[in-house]
Motif scaffolding. Sequence first.
Motif, PDB file in Angstrom:
ATOM      1  N   THR A  98     -11.750  17.939  -1.626  1.00 33.51           N
ATOM      2  CA  THR A  98     -10.701  17.395  -0.758  1.00 33.51           C
ATOM      3  C   THR A  98      -9.794  18.519  -0.270  1.00 33.51           C
ATOM      4  OG1 THR A  98     -10.716  15.310  -1.968  1.00 33.51           O
ATOM      5  CG2 THR A  98      -8.748  15.785  -0.668  1.00 33.51           C
ATOM      6  N   THR A 146      -6.669   3.157  -5.374  1.00 36.59           N
ATOM      7  CA  THR A 146      -6.219   4.537  -5.158  1.00 36.59           C
ATOM      8  C   THR A 146      -5.105   4.889  -6.131  1.00 36.59           C
ATOM      9  OG1 THR A 146      -6.853   4.460  -2.842  1.00 36.59           O
ATOM     10  CG2 THR A 146      -5.254   6.147  -3.459  1.00 36.59           C
ATOM     11  N   ARG A 147      -4.213   3.954  -6.396  1.00 33.39           N
ATOM     12  CA  ARG A 147      -3.141   4.185  -7.372  1.00 33.39           C
ATOM     13  C   ARG A 147      -3.727   4.549  -8.730  1.00 33.39           C
ATOM     14  NH1 ARG A 147      -0.304   1.707 -11.523  1.00 33.39           N
ATOM     15  NH2 ARG A 147      -1.748  -0.042 -11.521  1.00 33.39           N
ATOM     16  N   GLU A 162      -3.031  12.865   3.080  1.00 35.37           N
ATOM     17  CA  GLU A 162      -3.746  12.119   2.048  1.00 35.37           C
ATOM     18  C   GLU A 162      -2.967  11.947   0.755  1.00 35.37           C
ATOM     19  OE1 GLU A 162      -7.948  11.965  -0.370  1.00 35.37           O
ATOM     20  OE2 GLU A 162      -7.937  12.894   1.599  1.00 35.37           O
ATOM     21  N   HIS A 163      -2.374  12.988   0.206  1.00 35.81           N
ATOM     22  CA  HIS A 163      -1.679  12.887  -1.078  1.00 35.81           C
ATOM     23  C   HIS A 163      -0.189  12.616  -0.947  1.00 35.81           C
ATOM     24  CE1 HIS A 163      -5.050  13.727  -3.668  1.00 35.81           C
ATOM     25  NE2 HIS A 163      -5.383  14.732  -2.884  1.00 35.81           N
ATOM     26  N   ASP A 208      -6.783   5.687  -9.353  1.00 36.49           N
ATOM     27  CA  ASP A 208      -7.477   6.973  -9.213  1.00 36.49           C
ATOM     28  C   ASP A 208      -6.493   8.130  -9.351  1.00 36.49           C
ATOM     29  OD1 ASP A 208      -9.820   5.560  -8.683  1.00 36.49           O
ATOM     30  OD2 ASP A 208      -9.832   6.039  -6.534  1.00 36.49           O
ATOM     31  N   CYS A 209      -5.351   8.003  -8.679  1.00 34.54           N
ATOM     32  CA  CYS A 209      -4.366   9.079  -8.669  1.00 34.54           C
ATOM     33  C   CYS A 209      -3.661   9.234 -10.010  1.00 34.54           C
ATOM     34  CB  CYS A 209      -3.372   8.874  -7.543  1.00 34.54           C
ATOM     35  SG  CYS A 209      -4.127   9.100  -5.932  1.00 34.54           S
ATOM     36  N   GLY A 223      -1.788   3.823  -0.218  1.00 31.28           N
ATOM     37  CA  GLY A 223      -3.104   3.474  -0.719  1.00 31.28           C
ATOM     38  C   GLY A 223      -3.101   2.169  -1.488  1.00 31.28           C
ATOM     39  N   ARG A 256       2.989   8.155  -2.215  1.00 35.09           N
ATOM     40  CA  ARG A 256       1.782   8.133  -1.395  1.00 35.09           C
ATOM     41  C   ARG A 256       1.398   6.715  -1.023  1.00 35.09           C
ATOM     42  NH1 ARG A 256      -2.968  10.473  -3.118  1.00 35.09           N
ATOM     43  NH2 ARG A 256      -3.959   8.942  -1.827  1.00 35.09           N
ATOM     44  N   ASN A 279       0.797  -1.228   0.000  1.00 32.73           N
ATOM     45  CA  ASN A 279       0.000   0.000   0.000  1.00 32.73           C
ATOM     46  C   ASN A 279       0.831   1.281   0.000  1.00 32.73           C
ATOM     47  OD1 ASN A 279      -2.463  -1.356  -0.100  1.00 32.73           O
ATOM     48  ND2 ASN A 279      -2.495  -1.601   2.111  1.00 32.73           N
ATOM     49  N   ARG A 309      -8.886   6.753 -16.055  1.00 33.62           N
ATOM     50  CA  ARG A 309      -8.774   5.690 -15.062  1.00 33.62           C
ATOM     51  C   ARG A 309      -8.926   4.327 -15.722  1.00 33.62           C
ATOM     52  NH1 ARG A 309     -10.230   2.032 -11.638  1.00 33.62           N
ATOM     53  NH2 ARG A 309      -9.742   2.151  -9.423  1.00 33.62           N
TER      54      ARG A 309
END
Length: 167
Positions: free
Chosen positions: A69, A120-121, A90-91, A123-124, A116, A114, A15, A158
Amino acid sequence: MSLVSHATSEHLDENHWLLRFELHLPHAYEALWTALTTPDGLRGWLAAADVLERRLGGAVTLRWLNTGTVVSGHVTAWDVERVAEYTVTEHGRIRFHLEPVGTDSTVIRFVNERGGPEATRLDCLAGWHEHFELLDSALAGRPADWAAWTDTRWAALREAYASLARA
């Protein structure tokens, strides 16, 4: 055509990710520095800088105008017109390294370290990709219209990153 020439991610441990982008933008590095390090510049493509102390160790609070956010942290690297790095809740660590190419072009080497899960990967990766497209538009005189923003482009990006991960 997207100006994102290189987008990768590296799994550091469970993560914990390192996301990398390399962009070649047809803009002078002075304009990019302003877009990456001033409240007016950041608002045009990324987030409202509610707090931004432009110095090493300075406080930073960013509020994403498309999602709401809010993240806070500190400036963890600062080399005027070359490196700006913010480490925020968060970031994680967000680093921009600028390299001028002649007088009217710049390479940005971007790193986001980051935490996650895999979702999340993805998403980012999609989020940063879209924000970098917005950066190019803002530098061309078309800042983001956050009131009209939808997640349509983000969703397509995405899915593209998810397809690459499945390949």
